[in-house]
Design an enzyme around this catalytic site. Structure first.
Site, PDB file in Angstrom:
ATOM      1  N   GLY A  19       0.826  -1.196   0.000  1.00 45.21           N
ATOM      2  CA  GLY A  19       0.000   0.000   0.000  1.00 45.21           C
ATOM      3  C   GLY A  19       0.858   1.242   0.000  1.00 45.21           C
ATOM      4  O   GLY A  19       2.078   1.186   0.186  1.00 45.21           O
ATOM      5  N   ASN A  20       0.212   2.355  -0.191  1.00 41.88           N
ATOM      6  CA  ASN A  20       0.901   3.648  -0.260  1.00 41.88           C
ATOM      7  C   ASN A  20       1.537   4.008   1.079  1.00 41.88           C
ATOM      8  O   ASN A  20       1.273   3.372   2.106  1.00 41.88           O
ATOM      9  CB  ASN A  20      -0.116   4.719  -0.657  1.00 41.88           C
ATOM     10  CG  ASN A  20       0.508   5.897  -1.388  1.00 41.88           C
ATOM     11  OD1 ASN A  20       1.716   6.121  -1.325  1.00 41.88           O
ATOM     12  ND2 ASN A  20      -0.326   6.646  -2.090  1.00 41.88           N
ATOM     13  N   GLY A  24      -1.768   2.559   6.075  1.00 42.60           N
ATOM     14  CA  GLY A  24      -2.208   1.770   7.226  1.00 42.60           C
ATOM     15  C   GLY A  24      -1.590   0.388   7.276  1.00 42.60           C
ATOM     16  O   GLY A  24      -2.083  -0.488   7.993  1.00 42.60           O
ATOM     17  N   LYS A  25      -0.491   0.187   6.540  1.00 41.96           N
ATOM     18  CA  LYS A  25       0.154  -1.129   6.506  1.00 41.96           C
ATOM     19  C   LYS A  25       0.660  -1.564   7.868  1.00 41.96           C
ATOM     20  O   LYS A  25       0.428  -2.697   8.298  1.00 41.96           O
ATOM     21  CB  LYS A  25       1.333  -1.113   5.519  1.00 41.96           C
ATOM     22  CG  LYS A  25       0.966  -0.833   4.078  1.00 41.96           C
ATOM     23  CD  LYS A  25       2.178  -0.884   3.178  1.00 41.96           C
ATOM     24  CE  LYS A  25       3.281   0.070   3.600  1.00 41.96           C
ATOM     25  NZ  LYS A  25       2.857   1.490   3.600  1.00 41.96           N
ATOM     26  N   GLU A  95       5.925  -6.587   5.631  1.00 42.87           N
ATOM     27  CA  GLU A  95       5.437  -5.264   5.250  1.00 42.87           C
ATOM     28  C   GLU A  95       6.264  -4.754   4.071  1.00 42.87           C
ATOM     29  O   GLU A  95       7.422  -4.408   4.219  1.00 42.87           O
ATOM     30  CB  GLU A  95       5.533  -4.300   6.441  1.00 42.87           C
ATOM     31  CG  GLU A  95       4.866  -2.972   6.188  1.00 42.87           C
ATOM     32  CD  GLU A  95       4.953  -2.037   7.383  1.00 42.87           C
ATOM     33  OE1 GLU A  95       4.598  -0.862   7.218  1.00 42.87           O
ATOM     34  OE2 GLU A  95       5.377  -2.490   8.459  1.00 42.87           O
TER      35      GLU A  95
END
Length: 249
Positions: A19-20, A24-25, A95
């Site tokens: 994700g960007n 919220g990763k 992540e």
């Protein structure tokens, strides 16, 4: 003499959270920390902040033209280290991966001429070697799909010193590249199944996302115990297939 039966080994399933910046990763990944079947590997930011005393992350944000290539090469190496780090758990949650580094961040840097054509070609050669020659195994990608403006506000709230220079324009650019990679399937040679989660939701809803994913994986552990060792398909591919799935609570 009767030999004892061989103990069946399991193949660790690698799950990458993508994700960007500010999507919220990390918050989502933290929901899995206390699960005994899952080992969590956060984004190795501490390594990027301290390479023999040098803060590569800060250097990159301060002068991306000068330090962008060196930073991304080190990012690629540090993410590969995580893939090959041993674990006794059946699931490993990571992540970010070298795929997001290449298909979003490096592509964006090349588009903006932050890295030149030669640097891009050198990086791409190493990426191809890591992703196609080495036994790199990512079984599932969980894409935290979050609007750039929400990412921007979250970045401001968490206040990391190195991220003060991140603009909304950059987040929009990275969002479009994530969409091209994971939703529009721009890279046709990329066949890892993608699970899409709505990152715009509150922490309460994201916790439900995590609970559902853990439930799926726990059930899959039980199923996998009965699978033949000759089965050449990833259990997560059996579970999710190759189609994107969207959890909407």
């Amino acid at each position: 003499m009767v030999s004892s039966p061989k103990k069946k080994s399991f193949s660790v399933q690698n799950i990458s959270i993508e994700g960007n910046i500010g999507s919220g990763k990390t918050s989502f990944t933290n929901y899995f920390l206390n699960n005994p079947n899952i080992q969590v590997f956060p984004e190795p930011i501490d390594k990027w902040r301290n390479l023999c005393g040098h803060n590569l992350l800060d250097l990159y944000y301060a002068d991306p033209v000068k330090w962008g290539f060196a930073f991304q090469m080190f990012v690629q190496k540090s993410l590969m280290d995580i893939i090959y780090k041993p674990t006794k758990c059946p699931y490993k949650i990571i992540e970010r991966s070298i795929y997001s580094a290449k298909y979003t961040f490096v592509e964006n840097m090349h588009n903006k001429k932050t890295i030149n054509d030669v640097e891009y070609l050198v990086y791409s050669e190493w990426f191809d070697f890591c992703s196609k020659v080495l036994p790199l195994k990512i079984d599932l990608i969980i894409y935290i799909r979050t609007d750039p403006i929400i990412c921007y506000h979250r970045i401001k709230e968490r206040g990391r010193i190195e991220e003060t220079m991140i603009s909304l324009d950059l987040l929009n650019e990275l969002h479009e590249l994530h969409e091209s990679w994971l939703i529009k399937k721009y890279f046709t040679d990329f066949d890892i199944p993608v699970l899409v989660l709505d990152g715009n939701q509150s922490n309460k809803f994201m916790e439900k996302h995590a609970s559902q994913v853990m439930k799926d994986m726990f059930e899959n552990i039980i199923i996998h115990k009965h699978l033949s060792n000759n089965c050449d398909r990833s259990p997560l591919k059996q579970l999710y297939g190759n189609c994107s799935k969207f959890y909407d609570f």
